[in-house]
Design an enzyme around this catalytic site. Structure first.
Site, PDB file in Angstrom:
ATOM      1  N   MET A   1       0.838  -1.193   0.000  1.00  0.00           N
ATOM      2  CA  MET A   1       0.000   0.000   0.000  1.00  0.00           C
ATOM      3  C   MET A   1       0.876   1.248   0.000  1.00  0.00           C
ATOM      4  O   MET A   1       1.720   1.420   0.887  1.00  0.00           O
ATOM      5  CB  MET A   1      -0.896  -0.001   1.246  1.00  0.00           C
ATOM      6  CG  MET A   1      -2.019  -1.005   1.145  1.00  0.00           C
ATOM      7  SD  MET A   1      -3.131  -0.910   2.563  1.00  0.00           S
ATOM      8  CE  MET A   1      -2.121  -1.672   3.805  1.00  0.00           C
ATOM      9  N   ALA A   2       0.632   2.094  -1.014  1.00  0.00           N
ATOM     10  CA  ALA A   2       1.404   3.327  -1.134  1.00  0.00           C
ATOM     11  C   ALA A   2       1.232   4.163   0.134  1.00  0.00           C
ATOM     12  O   ALA A   2       0.126   4.329   0.638  1.00  0.00           O
ATOM     13  CB  ALA A   2       0.917   4.110  -2.350  1.00  0.00           C
ATOM     14  N   GLN A  54       6.049  -4.299  -6.002  1.00  0.00           N
ATOM     15  CA  GLN A  54       5.088  -3.959  -7.052  1.00  0.00           C
ATOM     16  C   GLN A  54       5.581  -2.770  -7.870  1.00  0.00           C
ATOM     17  O   GLN A  54       6.024  -1.766  -7.303  1.00  0.00           O
ATOM     18  CB  GLN A  54       3.733  -3.609  -6.437  1.00  0.00           C
ATOM     19  CG  GLN A  54       2.663  -3.382  -7.496  1.00  0.00           C
ATOM     20  CD  GLN A  54       1.349  -2.936  -6.913  1.00  0.00           C
ATOM     21  OE1 GLN A  54       1.229  -1.840  -6.377  1.00  0.00           O
ATOM     22  NE2 GLN A  54       0.338  -3.785  -7.019  1.00  0.00           N
ATOM     23  N   CYS A  84      -4.307   0.823  -9.582  1.00  0.00           N
ATOM     24  CA  CYS A  84      -4.281   2.133  -8.916  1.00  0.00           C
ATOM     25  C   CYS A  84      -5.285   3.090  -9.566  1.00  0.00           C
ATOM     26  O   CYS A  84      -5.241   3.321 -10.771  1.00  0.00           O
ATOM     27  CB  CYS A  84      -2.877   2.739  -8.956  1.00  0.00           C
ATOM     28  SG  CYS A  84      -2.822   4.306  -8.062  1.00  0.00           S
ATOM     29  N   LYS A 123      -1.854  -7.347  -9.998  1.00  0.00           N
ATOM     30  CA  LYS A 123      -2.938  -6.931  -9.093  1.00  0.00           C
ATOM     31  C   LYS A 123      -3.846  -5.999  -9.872  1.00  0.00           C
ATOM     32  O   LYS A 123      -3.375  -5.071 -10.530  1.00  0.00           O
ATOM     33  CB  LYS A 123      -2.346  -6.202  -7.890  1.00  0.00           C
ATOM     34  CG  LYS A 123      -3.389  -5.514  -7.030  1.00  0.00           C
ATOM     35  CD  LYS A 123      -3.418  -6.112  -5.649  1.00  0.00           C
ATOM     36  CE  LYS A 123      -4.475  -5.521  -4.752  1.00  0.00           C
ATOM     37  NZ  LYS A 123      -4.564  -4.100  -4.714  1.00  0.00           N
ATOM     38  N   GLY A 208      -5.289  -5.563   3.630  1.00  0.00           N
ATOM     39  CA  GLY A 208      -4.764  -4.212   3.469  1.00  0.00           C
ATOM     40  C   GLY A 208      -5.034  -3.371   4.695  1.00  0.00           C
ATOM     41  O   GLY A 208      -4.324  -3.433   5.707  1.00  0.00           O
ATOM     42  N   ARG A 209      -6.110  -2.583   4.640  1.00  0.00           N
ATOM     43  CA  ARG A 209      -6.360  -1.573   5.675  1.00  0.00           C
ATOM     44  C   ARG A 209      -6.512  -2.153   7.070  1.00  0.00           C
ATOM     45  O   ARG A 209      -6.167  -1.485   8.046  1.00  0.00           O
ATOM     46  CB  ARG A 209      -7.602  -0.757   5.279  1.00  0.00           C
ATOM     47  CG  ARG A 209      -7.356   0.145   4.079  1.00  0.00           C
ATOM     48  CD  ARG A 209      -8.637   0.657   3.498  1.00  0.00           C
ATOM     49  NE  ARG A 209      -9.448  -0.417   2.950  1.00  0.00           N
ATOM     50  CZ  ARG A 209     -10.687  -0.284   2.511  1.00  0.00           C
ATOM     51  NH1 ARG A 209     -11.277   0.886   2.576  1.00  0.00           N
ATOM     52  NH2 ARG A 209     -11.347  -1.323   2.020  1.00  0.00           N
TER      53      ARG A 209
END
Ligand SMILES: Cc1cc2nc3c(=O)[nH]c(=O)nc-3n(C[C@H](O)[C@H](O)[C@H](O)COP(=O)(O)O)c2cc1C
Length: 328
Positions: A1-2, A54, A84, A123, A208-209
């Site tokens: 995750m950026a 990535q 993205c 992804k 992720g989050r």
């Protein structure tokens, strides 16, 4: 995750049970121009493996060259970003836009797959617009082009992070390809992970989050046992995260980068709301650490143990022209 998956985040994820961790997305143009900050994303520690790095971009040859650099840096997988939704990325023809340009997307995947020996994975989102099923058309073609696995986050780019991930598409994708499919989106608990795996036939889930400021969620997802950290454990993990991030980014960059993490760690009813606000006002990291230890004095012992368990001396495995330790 950026903006999240720094090395400290990935190492922590591995400690709490993640089977595979992934870097932030790395610009292939940045690597091509030997941008110092971009090169910093290729710093890999020995306890991160297996690790995916990535990359994103729109030019097959530049992506292939970037993939070679990523492989040389020690990544176990090279993942390509076709998901993205951020305008800064999509306007360059990269990220989710490529779901609408399958020919180019396939040229990218085959150029990258030919350039390197480690597996190439992709992804993607479901498509650009709400209701899009582009991923189901593009996915099998990407596999033919050389993708060894596909991760699907079944929201549209337009949705960003609103609404829900529609994992019925994940199930359809599983039916259409012979490679492992990874389900991404709204995996927040063991029960949810089990349900998504059972209803989609996916080979794995991606978190992720839910793991932001909450590595205990990973433990619960993997083991199925509720993991309730003490205040001391929360503060110790946050302090370790702060120290590692300062080492990685330098104090100036880390100071602003870390602010969002205070809320993620200290929220969830763990500490009073104003405590987070208070920390974000403090100008120096040393002040933040001092304040945290006042709130949970026992964290010092936990932190000492955590630090003693980390491998030392192998933070940098690559020989790249990074002139400032910390990546600039
Ligand atoms: C702050 C943030 C940064 C992200 N950066 C990336 C990224 O660089 N590459 C990527 O493939 N997905 C990225 N994502 C998407 C996540 O990988 C994931 O697919 C999405 O958040 C849904 O999963 P979750 O509900 O578990 O968070 C990002 C998500 C967030 C919230």
């Amino acid at each position: 995750m950026a903006g999240v998956s720094v090395q400290a985040f990935r190492r922590q994820g591995r400690r709490y049970g993640a089977g595979l961790v992934c870097s932030e997305m790395v610009s292939c143009a940045g690597l091509q121009h030997r941008n110092e900050r971009t090169l910093g994303y290729l710093r890999i520690a020995s306890d991160e493996h297996p690790l995916a790095v990535q990359i994103f971009g729109s030019e097959p040859a530049t992506m292939a060259a970037a993939a070679r650099m990523v492989e040389d840096a020690g990544a176990d997988l090279v993942d390509i970003n076709f998901g993205c939704p951020v305008r800064k990325v999509t306007k360059t023809g990269a990220g989710a836009t490529l779901l609408e340009d399958p020919d180019r997307a396939c040229r990218i995947v085959s150029a990258v797959a030919e350039a390197i020996d480690v597996p190439v994975t992709v992804k993607m989102r479901r498509g650009l617009e709400d209701g899009s099923r582009a991923c189901l058309e593009v996915g099998p073609r990407l596999v033919d082009a050389g993708a060894a696995s596909l991760t699907l986050h079944p929201r549209s780019a337009r949705q960003m992070y609103t609404g829900f991930a529609d994992h019925s598409l994940t199930a359809e994708l599983v039916e259409r390809v012979e490679v492992p499919v990874v389900a991404s989106g709204d995996i927040t608990s063991h029960a949810r992970a089990e349900a998504v795996l059972a209803t989609t036939g996916a080979s794995a889930v991606m978190v992720g989050r839910a793991a932001q400021g909450n590595p205990w969620a990973l433990q619960e997802i993997v083991e199925g046992e509720p993991a309730q950290p003490t205040r001391e454990e929360v503060v110790a993990e946050l302090m370790l995260f702060i120290r590692e991030t300062v080492r990685e980014l330098g104090e100036t960059r880390a100071t602003s980068f870390l602010k969002k993490f205070y809320g993620w760690y200290l929220g969830r009813g763990r500490f009073p709301r104003q405590f987070k606000a208070e920390l974000t006002q403090l100008p120096m990291i040393a002040d933040v650490e001092q304040r945290l230890l006042i709130a949970a004095p026992g964290a010092a012992d936990v932190l000492e143990r955590l630090e003693s368990e980390l491998p030392v001396g192998d933070e940098i495995e690559l020989d790249l022209p990074i002139s400032i330790y910390g990546g600039g």
